[in-house]
Design an enzyme around this catalytic site. Structure first.
Site: not given
Ligand SMILES: [Zn+2]
Length: 386
Positions: A174, A196, A201, A203, A210, A258, A261
């Site tokens: 993903e 990233a 990342s 995530h 987010d 960000e 995030h």
């Molecule tokens: Zn994020």
């Protein structure tokens, strides 16, 4: 005199005190002048001295015995007499240094995907207090529980119930899809500032999300547009979340600011990081100064930060002690925990070590949220000079 002494000695069997006493009586009954009395006095003094020695020694040992039975959540093991008084130990798998709520994941620290994780579907566990953009989003179970709890507080206090999870856990594939899409649209340089590289990342961890606002008519807005923005930020911070890419830290994080995030790090870390205006890289760097062999970072119950010698942290009053233990070379790493510490929690930092957080006494996070401006000053003083 010499003879007398020798005689008396011969009459006193060495095996037992009782026999010795009996012989003395015998000597005394015989009216043997000085030698008997002198020997008697010497023996009495010796017995007294030996008794006193044992009495004092047992007194000194008493607290030690109490300490051994004292309640620590750590699996305790006591390798040496000296250490026994101040420390217990927890053994953790060394490979866990890449796992936990305090792992650093950035372009220099790839995420180490675990064999098993604790992900749950966000939509299936959703409440009326928040929204989720897609029904297939997954998140770490504990962190979702925290989010559910804080959005409930938010909604009850302010009526804001449009806080929306707009991204959560991402698999490697993903992340690659999102990254490729950005790169095609905006070019590689811009893509890297917002998305990233796959494998790097936050995530991937399942403990980052987010957050945006989605109004009931479908309008999407940044959370800065909420009337309850201050309350949102306060609740996130007080529940263990940090704004991971804050303003002015791009040089360090290598990710553009960000405002959406958020990353879970747990308490009391989120309080220190946010109040001190640090980014996570700076915090992990700061913690390298605090070790079990030296001093720990101590956050007292009234919000003061200080540096306290590891062995003295047990006596520093209610508060949290935070320190780092380098990962060992074997299969397990031995984590020292100060004597008397409650709820020791150990997280890898994904940078070759473990961050240990322990609590002393009755201290609740809500009482240390007063952690104030002194944190920045403290950081200036203790930050590694690099
Ligand atoms: Zn994020």
């Amino acid at each position: 005199m010499n003879n007398g002494q020798r005689d008396s000695r011969e009459r006193i069997p060495a095996q037992s005190r009782r026999k010795r006493g009996r012989s003395l009586k015998y000597v005394r009954r015989h009216g043997g002048v000085n030698p008997g009395y002198i020997i008697f006095a010497v023996v009495v003094i010796l017995i007294l001295a030996v008794s006193l020695f044992f009495i004092f020694r047992s007194k000194n040992e008493a607290p030690r015995a109490t300490e051994n039975t004292a309640d620590t959540a750590a699996e305790s093991e006591t390798p040496g007499r000296e250490e026994e008084k101040t420390v217990t130990f927890i053994d953790v798998p060394t490979s866990d240094s890449a796992a936990g709520d305090l792992i650093l994941v950035n372009y220099d620290h790839a995420y180490v995907f675990p064999e098993k994780d604790d992900l749950v579907n966000v939509y299936e566990n959703k409440t009326d207090d928040f929204k989720v953009a897609y029904s297939d989003y997954m998140m770490d179970k504990n962190v979702l529980d925290v989010l559910i709890s804080l959005t409930h507080e938010l909604s009850a206090a302010t009526g804001e119930d449009d806080l929306t999870v707009n991204s959560a856990y991402r698999t490697l594939e993903e992340q690659r899809e999102i990254y490729d899409e950005y790169r095609e649209t905006w070019g590689e340089e811009t893509a890297k500032l917002y998305v990233a590289d796959p494998g790097f990342s936050e995530h991937h961890t399942g403990i980052a999300a987010d957050l945006i606002l989605v109004r009931d008519d479908g309008t999407a807005l940044p959370i800065t547009r909420s009337e309850a923005y201050d309350e949102i930020m306060r609740l996130l911070r007080d529940h263990g979340f940090i704004l991971r890419y804050p303003e002015g830290k791009k040089e360090i994080t290598r990710i553009e600011t960000e405002p959406w995030h958020f990353r879970y790090v747990g308490l009391p870390h989120s309080l220190i990081i946010e109040k001190a205006g640090l980014c996570f890289e700076e915090y992990i760097g700061l913690l390298k100064n605090f070790t079990s062999g030296g001093s720990v970072l101590f956050l007292s119950g009234n919000g003061k930060l200080s540096s306290v010698p590891f062995a003295e942290s047990s006596f520093a009053g209610p508060g949290y002690a935070i320190y780092r233990v380098p990962a060992g070379s074997g299969e397990t790493t031995r984590i020292p925990v100060p004597y008397g510490a409650d709820a020791p929690s150990v997280s890898g930092d994904n940078d070759g070590g473990f961050i240990v957080t322990v609590r002393f006494g009755d201290v609740s996070p809500s009482r240390v949220v007063s952690v104030g401006d002194d944190v920045s000053a403290f950081y200036e003083k203790t930050a590694p000079a690099d």
